[in-house]
Scaffold this active site. Sequence first.
Site, PDB file in Angstrom:
ATOM      1  N   ARG A 166       3.865  -4.159   2.361  1.00  0.00           N
ATOM      2  CA  ARG A 166       4.731  -3.408   1.433  1.00  0.00           C
ATOM      3  C   ARG A 166       6.123  -4.031   1.380  1.00  0.00           C
ATOM      4  O   ARG A 166       7.133  -3.329   1.335  1.00  0.00           O
ATOM      5  CB  ARG A 166       4.835  -1.934   1.829  1.00  0.00           C
ATOM      6  CG  ARG A 166       3.563  -1.147   1.701  1.00  0.00           C
ATOM      7  CD  ARG A 166       3.071  -1.095   0.250  1.00  0.00           C
ATOM      8  NE  ARG A 166       1.906  -0.249   0.124  1.00  0.00           N
ATOM      9  CZ  ARG A 166       0.660  -0.655   0.345  1.00  0.00           C
ATOM     10  NH1 ARG A 166       0.413  -1.906   0.684  1.00  0.00           N
ATOM     11  NH2 ARG A 166      -0.349   0.180   0.193  1.00  0.00           N
ATOM     12  N   SER A 236       1.882   7.038  -1.393  1.00  0.00           N
ATOM     13  CA  SER A 236       2.370   7.117  -0.007  1.00  0.00           C
ATOM     14  C   SER A 236       3.901   7.135  -0.022  1.00  0.00           C
ATOM     15  O   SER A 236       4.511   6.251  -0.615  1.00  0.00           O
ATOM     16  CB  SER A 236       1.927   5.900   0.800  1.00  0.00           C
ATOM     17  OG  SER A 236       0.533   5.784   0.787  1.00  0.00           O
ATOM     18  N   GLU A 332       8.432   4.411   2.345  1.00  0.00           N
ATOM     19  CA  GLU A 332       7.862   3.348   1.525  1.00  0.00           C
ATOM     20  C   GLU A 332       8.532   3.362   0.157  1.00  0.00           C
ATOM     21  O   GLU A 332       8.793   2.310  -0.438  1.00  0.00           O
ATOM     22  CB  GLU A 332       6.353   3.582   1.401  1.00  0.00           C
ATOM     23  CG  GLU A 332       5.560   2.363   1.039  1.00  0.00           C
ATOM     24  CD  GLU A 332       4.864   2.518  -0.280  1.00  0.00           C
ATOM     25  OE1 GLU A 332       5.549   2.399  -1.306  1.00  0.00           O
ATOM     26  OE2 GLU A 332       3.648   2.740  -0.279  1.00  0.00           O
TER      27      GLU A 332
END
Length: 344
Positions: A166, A236, A332
């Site tokens: 990520r 998420s 995130e």
Amino acid sequence: MELVVQNNVSLAPYTTLGVGGPADYFVVVHTVKELEAALQFAKQTAVPPLVLGGGSNVVLSDAGYRGLVIINHITGRQYKEAGGDVLFSCGAGEVLDDAIADTVARTYWGLENLSAIPGSVGATPIQNVGAYGVEVADVVQSVSAIHQETLEVKTFTPAECVFGYRDSYFKTLAGQKWVITSVDFLLHTVARPKLAYADLQHLDHAEITQAKIREAVIAVRAGKFPDWHTVGTVGSFFKNPVITKEAFQLLQSKYPNLPGHETPAGVKIPLGWVLDKVCGLKGHTDGVVGLFEQQALVLVAKPGATAAQIIAFAHAVIEKVKIETNLSVEREATVYDEVGRSAS
Ligand code: EPU
């Protein structure tokens, strides 16, 4: 060409969380030329421009944004077949899932596991979008971008993108100054099914097609994610922590069923499991903000929720995990205040 810049435009409708106050300046660009003109305009504003694709991984401030918000709608899809390879050049403003549906319809292999992820194609390299055993880093051939200050045009190789979990160069301070205009993906005509992820292991390997994988991923996601058309969400909200083997073993001695997945950077722990099984936070709600009842890693915001409430809720979750497990959790989603990216 006349650039149509609007004033005082509410940003909430441009994000999947449905929060965000007014932008002082706002423009939608459809071509690289329009983007260049917008970046020129932004030089007169007090703060750097903020570029949004699908708005599906951001928390924008309730105070809005004091500079120019640019919605990137640069489109275009081109395919070039050579041998078993297919070079798929895709405009950054294309809707990711429409582009993936197109590759699947053409029976090209590579992007099918990323089906049904909200957002735009141009956003995918920034956080190295991944799901069900595939990351865009696996298929990105190059990324084209314009520098928001110098207007230099550059094509980044995968190595220059510095992809991580990520993460990428485009998340760094220097990298944030590049606006992605198109992404080239390297796809294949020869079968390359990726079926190792637990949720896909039941599929029949012999009869597998891109369409079957896409269908299976869409079905799994339907059970684990709320419909972002009706519920505020960014998928998420937190990253899965990556910890040392020793730290993992220590934690596993306390929670014997704790899953872990070895990666080159360390053992990746599914935070959803920790939030659910250790912290009991699955479905936990505080007013208009909560963790989704089917997947604890997914934060959901009901209509009327503010960015301040979402961030406070996320802080409380991070604190609780720290107290219970000593794990350090990062968001995130990217949070912006009214003048730029916010670390708090
Ligand atoms: N789990 C629970 N309870 C929960 C949630 C998860 O026990 O409430 C367990 C699951 O049973 C499973 C494990 O935790 O054993 C992992 O769950 P899942 O497969 O749903 O994946 P995840 O680690 O929670 C990651 C990505 C998702 C991606 C899925 C599928 C991150 C931060 N998230 O989620 O990506 O779709 O894997 O590959 O890495 C996103 O980045 O926004 C995103 C949605």
